[in-house]
Design an enzyme around this catalytic site. Structure first.
Site, short mmCIF file in Angstrom:
data_model
loop_
_atom_site.label_atom_id
_atom_site.label_comp_id
_atom_site.label_asym_id
_atom_site.label_seq_id
_atom_site.Cartn_x
_atom_site.Cartn_y
_atom_site.Cartn_z
N ASP A 53 0.86 -1.18 0.00
CA ASP A 53 0.00 0.00 0.00
C ASP A 53 0.90 1.23 0.00
OD1 ASP A 53 -3.30 0.04 0.98
OD2 ASP A 53 -2.24 1.93 0.70
N TYR A 172 -12.88 5.89 -14.10
CA TYR A 172 -13.04 4.65 -13.31
C TYR A 172 -13.68 3.56 -14.16
CZ TYR A 172 -14.24 1.85 -9.14
OH TYR A 172 -14.35 0.84 -8.18
P1 NAD Z 1 -10.10 1.78 -0.11
O1 NAD Z 1 -9.91 3.21 -0.43
O2 NAD Z 1 -10.61 1.39 1.23
O3 NAD Z 1 -8.75 0.96 -0.35
C1 NAD Z 1 -7.93 1.21 -1.47
C2 NAD Z 1 -6.48 1.06 -1.02
O4 NAD Z 1 -5.65 1.24 -2.16
C3 NAD Z 1 -6.07 2.12 0.02
O5 NAD Z 1 -5.45 1.51 1.13
C4 NAD Z 1 -5.08 2.98 -0.76
O6 NAD Z 1 -4.07 3.55 0.06
C5 NAD Z 1 -4.51 1.97 -1.75
N1 NAD Z 1 -3.88 2.62 -2.88
C6 NAD Z 1 -4.33 3.68 -3.59
N2 NAD Z 1 -3.42 4.04 -4.52
C7 NAD Z 1 -2.39 3.16 -4.41
C8 NAD Z 1 -1.16 3.03 -5.09
N3 NAD Z 1 -0.79 3.88 -6.07
N4 NAD Z 1 -0.32 2.03 -4.71
C9 NAD Z 1 -0.67 1.19 -3.71
N5 NAD Z 1 -1.82 1.29 -3.02
C10 NAD Z 1 -2.67 2.27 -3.36
O7 NAD Z 1 -11.06 1.24 -1.24
P2 NAD Z 1 -11.78 -0.17 -1.46
O8 NAD Z 1 -13.21 0.11 -1.56
O9 NAD Z 1 -11.29 -1.18 -0.51
O10 NAD Z 1 -11.27 -0.50 -2.93
C11 NAD Z 1 -10.54 -1.67 -3.26
C12 NAD Z 1 -10.80 -2.03 -4.70
O11 NAD Z 1 -12.18 -2.39 -4.85
C13 NAD Z 1 -10.57 -0.87 -5.68
O12 NAD Z 1 -10.03 -1.36 -6.88
C14 NAD Z 1 -11.97 -0.36 -5.93
O13 NAD Z 1 -12.08 0.28 -7.18
C15 NAD Z 1 -12.74 -1.66 -5.89
N6 NAD Z 1 -14.18 -1.51 -5.68
C16 NAD Z 1 -14.66 -0.88 -4.57
C17 NAD Z 1 -16.03 -0.75 -4.41
C18 NAD Z 1 -16.63 -0.06 -3.22
O14 NAD Z 1 -17.85 0.17 -3.22
N7 NAD Z 1 -15.87 0.27 -2.18
C19 NAD Z 1 -16.90 -1.26 -5.38
C20 NAD Z 1 -16.37 -1.89 -6.51
C21 NAD Z 1 -15.00 -2.02 -6.64
#
Ligand code: NAD
Length: 270
Positions: A53, A172
């Protein structure tokens, strides 16, 4: 008399819990949300985990919680958008865990904005983190996967926005649709070596990524009302299907996406 084997104990679960191999798994974005829940779900069944991360404290907290399950957990600050560091970071993860037989790409950003607002910076950041990194990490996995063995597998996190359009999420949607294309292409390449590649498409999940959207009055309530299961999911409800796809229970599943959205896209376009 034939003896009846003991039920699997937590101590023995590392090689045989719901088909989960005992090899290590790399989880990007493991410092928060779905990535953290995935790391914990894997640690629960005895899999060592490497957590990448840009949030050092978040990654280390996840690693500490994973270690409580008795597994090796390695936390590293890796910006997945920086392709130049990926190769050495994969090697370090494999060395730290002793094997690397799984990968989950959960690092992501929302890049929120309509096409009217979008600029090169937001576009590149969103595409580089969500999409390019998935391919750039996978290109370094074949060597450790060969060493880890035939059960090795990848799960990329797409989204229901990879399946449908959303006006507020132009970059996105591009990145998440792209993830599905990369997943299908890699599935063919990795299958040549006996490895599998799949994706999950979550609907709305209660993580920090959705907090800005939930600050909009009525947004969450409307979403819940339109969802057949009448709620949004918790991160561990995405983590468990990911764990399944990484396990031998899914041994003939590759090149597929699993939608995990409480039925939302089954009944309505978003
Ligand atoms: P989140 O923001 O809780 O976690 C994302 C993590 O990615 C964070 O810890 C952040 O620091 C890390 N990150 C961001 N940029 C980075 C980089 N350049 N290098 C390394 N780490 C990096 O979000 P989440 O909801 O847990 O999202 C996880 C995945 O699930 C993402 O791909 C998101 O698009 C996808 N997603 C989320 C949802 C939702 O509703 N939360 C729905 C569909 C898909």
């Amino acid at each position: 008399m034939t003896s009846i084997p003991d039920a699997p104990s937590a101590a023995r679960s590392s090689s045989n819990h719901l088909g989960s191999p005992g090899t290590g798994v790399l989880v990007t974005g493991g410092g928060s949300g779905i990535g953290r829940a995935t790391a914990l779900a894997l640690a629960e069944v005895g899999r060592p985990v490497a957590i990448w991360d840009i949030d050092a404290a978040g990654a280390e907290e996840t690693a500490a919680r994973c270690r409580a399950f008795g597994v090796t957990a390695h936390a590293a600050v890796v910006d997945v958008a920086d392709s130049s560091v990926i190769g050495s970071a994969v090697t370090a993860a494999a060395d730290a865990l002793g094997s690397l037989g799984g990968f989950v790409h959960a690092a992501g950003v929302s890049g929120a904005g309509t096409v009217d607002d979008i600029d090169d910076v937001v576009w590149d950041e969103t595409l580089n983190i969500n999409l390019r990194a998935a391919a750039m990490i996978c290109r370094h996995l074949l060597v450790p996967f060969r060493e880890a063995g035939p059960g090795s597998a990848v799960v990329l996190i797409s989204s229901i926005e990879g399946l449908f359009g959303s006006v507020m999420l132009t970059a996105y949607c591009a990145s998440k649709g792209g993830v599905l294309g990369v997943m299908r292409s890699l599935a063919q390449r990795f299958a040549m070596e006996g490895f599998r590649v799949n994706a999950v498409c979550p609907g709305a999940v209660a993580t920090p990524m959705l907090e800005p959207a939930f600050a909009i009055p009525g947004f969450r309530e409307q979403l819940e009302e339109r969802t057949p299961l009448q709620r949004i999911s918790t991160p561990d409800e995405i983590a468990r299907p990911i764990r399944f796809l990484l396990s031998s229970e899914a041994s003939f599943v590759t090149g597929a996406h699993l939608t995990v959205d409480g039925g939302l896209t089954a009944v309505t376009a978003i």
